[in-house]
Write a protein that holds these residues in place. Structure first.
Motif, PDB file in Angstrom:
ATOM      1  N   ARG A 140      -3.817   5.700   8.436  1.00  0.00           N
ATOM      2  CA  ARG A 140      -4.690   6.649   8.729  1.00  0.00           C
ATOM      3  C   ARG A 140      -6.088   6.084   8.193  1.00  0.00           C
ATOM      4  NH1 ARG A 140      -5.527  12.233   8.961  1.00  0.00           N
ATOM      5  NH2 ARG A 140      -3.006  12.596   9.227  1.00  0.00           N
ATOM      6  N   GLU A 141      -7.228   6.592   8.915  1.00  0.00           N
ATOM      7  CA  GLU A 141      -8.360   6.217   8.457  1.00  0.00           C
ATOM      8  C   GLU A 141      -8.710   6.840   7.254  1.00  0.00           C
ATOM      9  OE1 GLU A 141     -11.615   6.811  11.113  1.00  0.00           O
ATOM     10  OE2 GLU A 141     -10.836   5.310  12.547  1.00  0.00           O
ATOM     11  N   VAL A 142      -9.286   5.937   6.297  1.00  0.00           N
ATOM     12  CA  VAL A 142      -9.526   6.487   4.997  1.00  0.00           C
ATOM     13  C   VAL A 142     -10.602   7.562   4.832  1.00  0.00           C
ATOM     14  CG1 VAL A 142     -11.274   5.079   4.014  1.00  0.00           C
ATOM     15  CG2 VAL A 142      -9.829   5.835   2.370  1.00  0.00           C
ATOM     16  N   ARG A 143     -11.438   7.673   5.985  1.00  0.00           N
ATOM     17  CA  ARG A 143     -12.794   8.928   5.970  1.00  0.00           C
ATOM     18  C   ARG A 143     -12.000  10.200   6.113  1.00  0.00           C
ATOM     19  NH1 ARG A 143     -16.656   7.903   9.046  1.00  0.00           N
ATOM     20  NH2 ARG A 143     -16.167   5.792   9.959  1.00  0.00           N
ATOM     21  N   THR A 144     -10.604  10.371   6.730  1.00  0.00           N
ATOM     22  CA  THR A 144      -9.929  11.797   7.044  1.00  0.00           C
ATOM     23  C   THR A 144      -9.477  12.234   5.792  1.00  0.00           C
ATOM     24  OG1 THR A 144      -7.855  10.436   7.579  1.00  0.00           O
ATOM     25  CG2 THR A 144      -9.642  10.765   9.432  1.00  0.00           C
ATOM     26  N   LEU A 145      -9.435  11.311   4.297  1.00  0.00           N
ATOM     27  CA  LEU A 145      -9.030  12.007   3.468  1.00  0.00           C
ATOM     28  C   LEU A 145      -9.708  12.655   2.714  1.00  0.00           C
ATOM     29  CD1 LEU A 145      -6.831   8.847   1.979  1.00  0.00           C
ATOM     30  CD2 LEU A 145      -6.033  10.577   3.330  1.00  0.00           C
ATOM     31  N   SER A 146      -9.272  13.751   1.791  1.00  0.00           N
ATOM     32  CA  SER A 146     -10.118  14.565   1.046  1.00  0.00           C
ATOM     33  C   SER A 146     -10.700  13.591  -0.129  1.00  0.00           C
ATOM     34  CB  SER A 146      -9.261  15.561   0.350  1.00  0.00           C
ATOM     35  OG  SER A 146      -8.252  14.999  -0.436  1.00  0.00           O
ATOM     36  N   GLY A 147     -11.848  14.103  -0.841  1.00  0.00           N
ATOM     37  CA  GLY A 147     -12.525  13.191  -1.898  1.00  0.00           C
ATOM     38  C   GLY A 147     -11.452  13.044  -3.042  1.00  0.00           C
ATOM     39  N   GLY A 148     -10.496  13.878  -3.336  1.00  0.00           N
ATOM     40  CA  GLY A 148      -9.619  13.286  -4.430  1.00  0.00           C
ATOM     41  C   GLY A 148      -8.578  12.179  -3.895  1.00  0.00           C
ATOM     42  N   ASN A 149      -7.989  12.374  -2.842  1.00  0.00           N
ATOM     43  CA  ASN A 149      -7.311  11.008  -2.396  1.00  0.00           C
ATOM     44  C   ASN A 149      -7.887   9.838  -2.004  1.00  0.00           C
ATOM     45  OD1 ASN A 149      -4.514  12.447  -1.967  1.00  0.00           O
ATOM     46  ND2 ASN A 149      -5.674  14.138  -1.006  1.00  0.00           N
ATOM     47  N   GLN A 150      -9.116   9.974  -1.543  1.00  0.00           N
ATOM     48  CA  GLN A 150     -10.021   8.880  -1.412  1.00  0.00           C
ATOM     49  C   GLN A 150     -10.232   8.223  -2.914  1.00  0.00           C
ATOM     50  OE1 GLN A 150     -13.757   9.997   0.381  1.00  0.00           O
ATOM     51  NE2 GLN A 150     -12.931   9.932   2.414  1.00  0.00           N
ATOM     52  N   GLN A 151     -10.333   8.898  -3.743  1.00  0.00           N
ATOM     53  CA  GLN A 151     -10.465   8.211  -5.253  1.00  0.00           C
ATOM     54  C   GLN A 151      -9.198   7.470  -5.440  1.00  0.00           C
ATOM     55  OE1 GLN A 151     -12.589   6.952  -7.012  1.00  0.00           O
ATOM     56  NE2 GLN A 151     -13.574   8.432  -8.286  1.00  0.00           N
ATOM     57  N   LYS A 152      -8.012   8.222  -5.322  1.00  0.00           N
ATOM     58  CA  LYS A 152      -6.803   7.629  -5.574  1.00  0.00           C
ATOM     59  C   LYS A 152      -6.587   6.344  -4.779  1.00  0.00           C
ATOM     60  CE  LYS A 152      -4.199  11.716  -6.333  1.00  0.00           C
ATOM     61  NZ  LYS A 152      -2.968  12.705  -6.018  1.00  0.00           N
ATOM     62  N   ARG A 199      -2.240  11.934  -0.326  1.00  0.00           N
ATOM     63  CA  ARG A 199      -1.734  12.694   0.784  1.00  0.00           C
ATOM     64  C   ARG A 199      -3.025  12.777   2.017  1.00  0.00           C
ATOM     65  NH1 ARG A 199       0.494  18.155  -2.375  1.00  0.00           N
ATOM     66  NH2 ARG A 199       1.679  17.031  -3.787  1.00  0.00           N
ATOM     67  N   PRO A 200      -2.614  12.553   3.085  1.00  0.00           N
ATOM     68  CA  PRO A 200      -1.247  12.267   3.768  1.00  0.00           C
ATOM     69  C   PRO A 200      -0.647  11.097   3.419  1.00  0.00           C
ATOM     70  CG  PRO A 200      -2.864  13.450   5.369  1.00  0.00           C
ATOM     71  CD  PRO A 200      -3.570  13.045   4.194  1.00  0.00           C
ATOM     72  N   ALA A 201       0.460  11.004   3.365  1.00  0.00           N
ATOM     73  CA  ALA A 201       1.345   9.835   3.187  1.00  0.00           C
ATOM     74  C   ALA A 201       1.292   8.881   4.473  1.00  0.00           C
ATOM     75  CB  ALA A 201       2.819   9.914   2.825  1.00  0.00           C
ATOM     76  N   ASP A 202       0.203   8.741   4.786  1.00  0.00           N
ATOM     77  CA  ASP A 202       0.009   7.605   6.110  1.00  0.00           C
ATOM     78  C   ASP A 202      -1.014   6.507   5.929  1.00  0.00           C
ATOM     79  OD1 ASP A 202      -0.178   6.411   8.623  1.00  0.00           O
ATOM     80  OD2 ASP A 202      -0.897   8.444   9.594  1.00  0.00           O
ATOM     81  N   VAL A 203      -0.559   5.328   5.603  1.00  0.00           N
ATOM     82  CA  VAL A 203      -1.465   4.394   5.245  1.00  0.00           C
ATOM     83  C   VAL A 203      -2.183   3.547   6.576  1.00  0.00           C
ATOM     84  CG1 VAL A 203      -0.079   3.686   3.072  1.00  0.00           C
ATOM     85  CG2 VAL A 203       0.451   2.266   5.560  1.00  0.00           C
ATOM     86  N   ALA A 227       0.956  -1.243   0.076  1.00  0.00           N
ATOM     87  CA  ALA A 227       0.057   0.113  -0.058  1.00  0.00           C
ATOM     88  C   ALA A 227       0.931   1.232   0.078  1.00  0.00           C
ATOM     89  CB  ALA A 227      -1.076   0.034   1.304  1.00  0.00           C
ATOM     90  N   GLN A 228       1.974   1.078   0.800  1.00  0.00           N
ATOM     91  CA  GLN A 228       2.834   2.368   0.884  1.00  0.00           C
ATOM     92  C   GLN A 228       3.428   2.781  -0.678  1.00  0.00           C
ATOM     93  OE1 GLN A 228       5.206   0.971   3.900  1.00  0.00           O
ATOM     94  NE2 GLN A 228       4.483   2.543   5.340  1.00  0.00           N
TER      95      GLN A 228
END
Length: 526
Positions: free
Chosen positions: A405-417, A399-403, A389-390
């Motif tokens: 981290r709960e995925v809910r805390t990511l922005s929409g664009g990073n969740q899509q990634k 971003r953030p580069a922390d695998v 995953a890393q």
């Protein structure tokens, strides 16, 4: 879409937010944000995913309490200690992720917590009548107040949420990506409602990643970046798009699609073949093929059946008729497991509810479809899982580069990634993308476009659905135009423009006459 003249809006601010600070564990989401909104204006709040927009509107809605700063309402300092406190002042919020109760009726959702009653006895008939009036005002009299909200399509649910805000007699309405699930005609109706509201001195805070909408409906712009206000009070019509993008991203970004390869896969056998596919009530007799390295776009209006086609190809819906083949091998009808095993991946439209385990880590969301490769003696090799995953999050610049981290805390664009990383890990041969940039900012969009084109260049067959016709035309090599659940045209993308696609949709709808939802489909899947 037309742009009627809007009178200049001035006077004392209805709302002022000064120096708003909000910190979460390890993250300073807001770092001294300023915002002022005047009565009767449409104030557009812009910024990349992660800029702080969602946190700011949750502070305004009373869902988050600021750590510092002050809020004034009509010149008086106020404390918005709860959503109820915000609503009592006349502040209503329509979130991008709709907060409707799926098991309740339309009317129940509109008046939830404010039920129509007399002498302590609820009056469903009065609520239904009031709901009908609100929905008619929105241009959607066909939505039944007694219908269960969970049975409605996403666009209709959005209208119910807007109707609820209207029912609160709000003085300020926050609209977070209200047009994301609406077609062009519905967006026009939405803008008409917004203009009607502002003509009656209601203020609107409008959030959208579609910069062309800002010019059509906005008066002033505030831009956030990294939790700070980098510009405020910009005139919506006069400020150049390049300037807005530079403020949002901190760099110049050209809204450019990756270059197409010439004659993609011309001499290769199709990787994905769909023949005579039908789903009762949604679409009928859909056939197409996609070669390795080719991007096929499905264009059409919301409700045309595009998403249902992808879901049926993936096996999430059981087809009424037709066959799907990958690499010449027929897939089992309605069987997601065998479809995934054949090398097909789906990034669905509603990524939060359909693609992500929001309370789980980034690495588990990436590995969830490939757990067998990390099995060691009946246990998961978590180190190998995290390492894989890393590597993917680094290559996709998540971003953030922390695998962990709960995925809910990511922005929409990073969740899509993260969703795309899941299928990259699985080395899928066919990738189905439904609204891949919905709720994604302009910077992340460019990255996702480049990623999709890179996957195609590696030989993946890609099918993409988007409500934004320019996105389909810019990203795809070939386009199918869908109207009323049927393929009405097939063209090379570079031979089409937005007006031609809309003409084909209208012509196809007129020629078909009877909606597919009323058609009878005979026979079973071959």
């Amino acid at each position: 879409m037309t742009e009627p003249d809007r009178p200049a809006v001035g006077g004392t601010p209805l709302l002022e937010m000064h120096g708003i600070v909000k910190t979460f564990p390890g993250v300073r989401a807001l770092d001294g944000v300023d915002l002022d909104v005047r009565a009767g204006e449409v104030h557009c709040l812009l910024g990349q995913n992660g800029a702080g927009k969602s946190t700011l509107i949750k502070v305004l809605a009373g869902a988050h309490q600021p750590d510092a700063g002050r809020i004034t309402w009509r010149g008086e300092e106020v404390t918005l200690g709860s959503p109820q406190a915000a609503m009592s002042l006349g502040i209503a919020t329509i979130y991008q992720e709709l907060d409707l109760v799926s098991g309740l009726t339309v009317a129940d959702n509109i008046f939830l917590g404010r039920e129509q009653s007399r002498f302590g006895i609820t009056r469903p008939a009065a609520a239904n009548k009031a709901a009908s009036r609100l929905l008619a005002r929105l241009g959607h009299p066909e939505i039944r107040p007694t219908a269960e909200v969970g049975s409605l399509p996403a666009a209709s649910q959005q209208m119910v949420s807007i109707a609820r805000a209207l029912s609160q007699d709000a003085k300020l309405i926050v609209m977070d990506e209200p047009s994301a699930v609406l077609d062009n005609e519905e967006v026009e109706r939405l803008f008409a409602v917004v203009r009607d509201l502002t003509a009656n001195d209601v203020a609107v805070v409008y959030i959208s990643h579609r910069l062309e909408e800002i010019r059509q409906v906005g008066d002033r712009i505030t831009v956030l970046k990294d939790g700070r206000t980098v510009a405020t009070g910009l005139p919506a019509r006069e400020t150049p798009t390049r300037e807005v993008i530079t403020l949002m991203t901190g760099r110049d970004i050209e809204y450019v699609f990756p270059e197409r390869r010439a004659e993609v896969g011309r001499d290769e056998a199709p990787l994905l073949e769909v023949e005579g596919l039908g789903l009762r009530g949604s679409f009928a007799d859909v056939s197409f093929s996609v070669r390795p390295g080719e991007i096929l776009g499905l264009a059409g209006l919301v409700g045309a059946g595009r998403s249902e086609i992808l879901e049926t190809v993936f096996g999430a819906r059981r087809a009424t008729t037709g066959t799907v083949r990958v690499g010449g091998k027929k897939l089992r009808n309605g069987d997601v497991g065998s479809t995934v095993a054949a090398g097909v991946g789906l990034a669905p439209e509603e990524r939060k509810s359909q693609a992500l385990l929001l309370g789980d880590s980034v690495y588990r969301n990436i590995s969830i479809s490939s757990l067998a490769r990390f099995a060691r003696g009946g246990f998961l090799a978590r180190g190998a899982e995290r390492s894989a995953a890393q590597e993917l999050t680094r290559s996709l610049d998540v971003r953030p580069a922390d695998v962990d981290r709960e995925v809910r805390t990511l922005s929409g664009g990073n969740q899509q990634k993260v969703v795309l990383a899941r299928w990259l890990l699985r080395d899928c041969r066919v990738l189905l993308l439904d609204e891949p940039t919905r709720g994604v900012d302009v910077g992340a969009r460019s990255e996702i476009y480049a990623l999709v084109r890179d996957l195609a260049d590696r030989g993946v067959a890609v099918v993409v659905v988007s409500s934004e016709i320019p996105e389909v035309l810019g990203l795809a090599d070939r386009v199918l135009v869908i109207a009323d659940g049927a393929v009405v045209a097939e063209e090379r993308a570079d031979a089409l423009d937005e007006h031609r696609v809309l003409d084909l949709v209208m012509e196809g709808t007129a020629h078909r006459g009877t909606p597919v939802a009323t058609m009878q489909h005979e026979g079973d899947v071959a």
